[in-house]
Write a protein that holds these residues in place. Structure first.
Motif, short mmCIF file in Angstrom:
data_model
loop_
_atom_site.label_atom_id
_atom_site.label_comp_id
_atom_site.label_asym_id
_atom_site.label_seq_id
_atom_site.Cartn_x
_atom_site.Cartn_y
_atom_site.Cartn_z
N VAL A 11 0.84 -1.20 0.00
CA VAL A 11 0.00 0.00 0.00
C VAL A 11 0.88 1.25 0.00
O VAL A 11 0.66 2.18 -0.79
N ALA A 12 1.86 1.29 0.89
CA ALA A 12 2.75 2.45 0.95
C ALA A 12 3.53 2.62 -0.35
O ALA A 12 3.69 3.74 -0.85
N ALA A 13 4.01 1.52 -0.91
CA ALA A 13 4.75 1.59 -2.17
C ALA A 13 3.85 2.05 -3.31
O ALA A 13 4.28 2.82 -4.18
N SER A 14 2.59 1.61 -3.32
CA SER A 14 1.65 2.04 -4.36
C SER A 14 1.35 3.54 -4.26
O SER A 14 1.32 4.24 -5.27
N LEU A 15 1.15 4.00 -3.04
CA LEU A 15 0.89 5.44 -2.86
C LEU A 15 2.11 6.26 -3.27
O LEU A 15 1.97 7.32 -3.89
N PHE A 16 3.30 5.79 -2.93
CA PHE A 16 4.51 6.49 -3.34
C PHE A 16 4.66 6.51 -4.85
O PHE A 16 4.97 7.54 -5.45
N ILE A 26 -4.21 7.16 -7.74
CA ILE A 26 -4.89 6.42 -6.68
C ILE A 26 -5.61 7.47 -5.83
O ILE A 26 -5.00 8.44 -5.38
N THR A 27 -6.92 7.25 -5.62
CA THR A 27 -7.72 8.28 -4.94
C THR A 27 -7.49 8.33 -3.44
O THR A 27 -7.71 9.37 -2.83
N GLY A 28 -7.06 7.26 -2.82
CA GLY A 28 -6.86 7.30 -1.37
C GLY A 28 -6.32 6.00 -0.83
O GLY A 28 -6.00 5.06 -1.56
N PHE A 29 -6.26 5.94 0.50
CA PHE A 29 -5.71 4.78 1.18
C PHE A 29 -6.54 3.53 0.94
O PHE A 29 -5.98 2.44 0.76
N VAL A 30 -7.86 3.68 0.95
CA VAL A 30 -8.73 2.51 0.76
C VAL A 30 -8.54 1.93 -0.64
O VAL A 30 -8.46 0.70 -0.80
N SER A 31 -8.44 2.79 -1.64
CA SER A 31 -8.18 2.30 -3.00
C SER A 31 -6.83 1.60 -3.09
O SER A 31 -6.69 0.59 -3.78
N MET A 75 -2.40 -3.16 -15.48
CA MET A 75 -3.52 -2.62 -16.26
C MET A 75 -4.82 -3.36 -15.94
O MET A 75 -5.89 -2.75 -15.88
N LEU A 76 -4.75 -4.66 -15.73
CA LEU A 76 -5.93 -5.43 -15.34
C LEU A 76 -6.42 -4.99 -13.96
O LEU A 76 -7.63 -4.84 -13.75
N ALA A 77 -5.51 -4.74 -13.06
CA ALA A 77 -5.89 -4.23 -11.74
C ALA A 77 -6.53 -2.85 -11.86
O ALA A 77 -7.47 -2.52 -11.13
N GLY A 78 -6.04 -2.04 -12.81
CA GLY A 78 -6.64 -0.72 -13.05
C GLY A 78 -8.07 -0.82 -13.54
O GLY A 78 -8.90 0.04 -13.27
N ALA A 79 -8.38 -1.89 -14.27
CA ALA A 79 -9.75 -2.10 -14.74
C ALA A 79 -10.66 -2.63 -13.63
O ALA A 79 -11.87 -2.42 -13.67
N ILE A 80 -10.08 -3.30 -12.65
CA ILE A 80 -10.88 -3.91 -11.59
C ILE A 80 -11.09 -2.97 -10.40
O ILE A 80 -12.21 -2.87 -9.88
N VAL A 81 -10.05 -2.29 -9.97
CA VAL A 81 -10.08 -1.51 -8.72
C VAL A 81 -10.66 -0.12 -8.97
O VAL A 81 -10.12 0.64 -9.78
N PRO A 82 -11.74 0.23 -8.26
CA PRO A 82 -12.24 1.60 -8.37
C PRO A 82 -11.29 2.56 -7.63
O PRO A 82 -10.79 2.24 -6.55
N GLY A 83 -11.03 3.68 -8.24
CA GLY A 83 -10.13 4.65 -7.62
C GLY A 83 -8.68 4.48 -8.02
O GLY A 83 -7.82 5.20 -7.53
N PHE A 84 -8.39 3.53 -8.89
CA PHE A 84 -7.04 3.33 -9.39
C PHE A 84 -7.08 3.34 -10.90
O PHE A 84 -7.75 2.52 -11.52
N THR A 85 -6.37 4.29 -11.50
CA THR A 85 -6.34 4.38 -12.96
C THR A 85 -4.90 4.50 -13.44
O THR A 85 -4.05 5.11 -12.78
N VAL A 86 -4.67 3.90 -14.59
CA VAL A 86 -3.37 3.97 -15.25
C VAL A 86 -3.63 4.52 -16.64
O VAL A 86 -4.50 4.03 -17.35
#
Length: 112
Positions: A11-16, A26-31, A75-86
């Motif tokens: 999570v920390a690495a993704s936010l960074f 990424i819209t926030g911690f929950v995403s 990219m597949l995770a970007g299609a699945i997870v709301p609040g995460f776009t690539v």
């Protein structure tokens, strides 16, 4: 307990990585937490299948095709997870690299 620490490191690495790369949002911690869970599932189920199916290409490219597989999973995770776009394949590839390096560094610091 180790799984929770691993997830929080991702999570920390993704936010960074989303802070460093302008093409990843990424819209926030929950995403980011949902992204870490989805990436764990995709890496456990989809990645081995893709690696097995692309063994000849991976051997031909001396393993560099694994970077493409990582980007496709992002990219597949970007299609699945709301609040995460690539924004595109290149950003997914860069996000994968930054995420891997940051996770490795944080794992050295906070892991066992």
């Amino acid at each position: 307990m180790g799984l929770i620490i691993k997830l929080l490191i991702v999570v920390a690495a993704s936010l960074f990585a989303s802070y460093v790369l302008p093409g990843v949002h990424i819209t926030g911690f929950v995403s980011a937490l949902i992204l870490a869970l989805v990436l764990a599932v995709l890496n456990a189920i989809v990645r081995p299948i893709l690696v097995f199916l692309t063994i000849p290409v991976t051997i031909l490219t001396l393993g560099l095709f694994l970077l493409v597989i990582n980007a496709l999973i992002i990219m597949l995770a970007g299609a699945i997870v709301p609040g995460f776009t690539v924004d595109g394949f290149l950003w997914a590839l860069l996000f994968s690299l930054v995420l891997s390096i940051t996770t490795a560094v944080l794992d050295l610091i906070f892991g066992r």
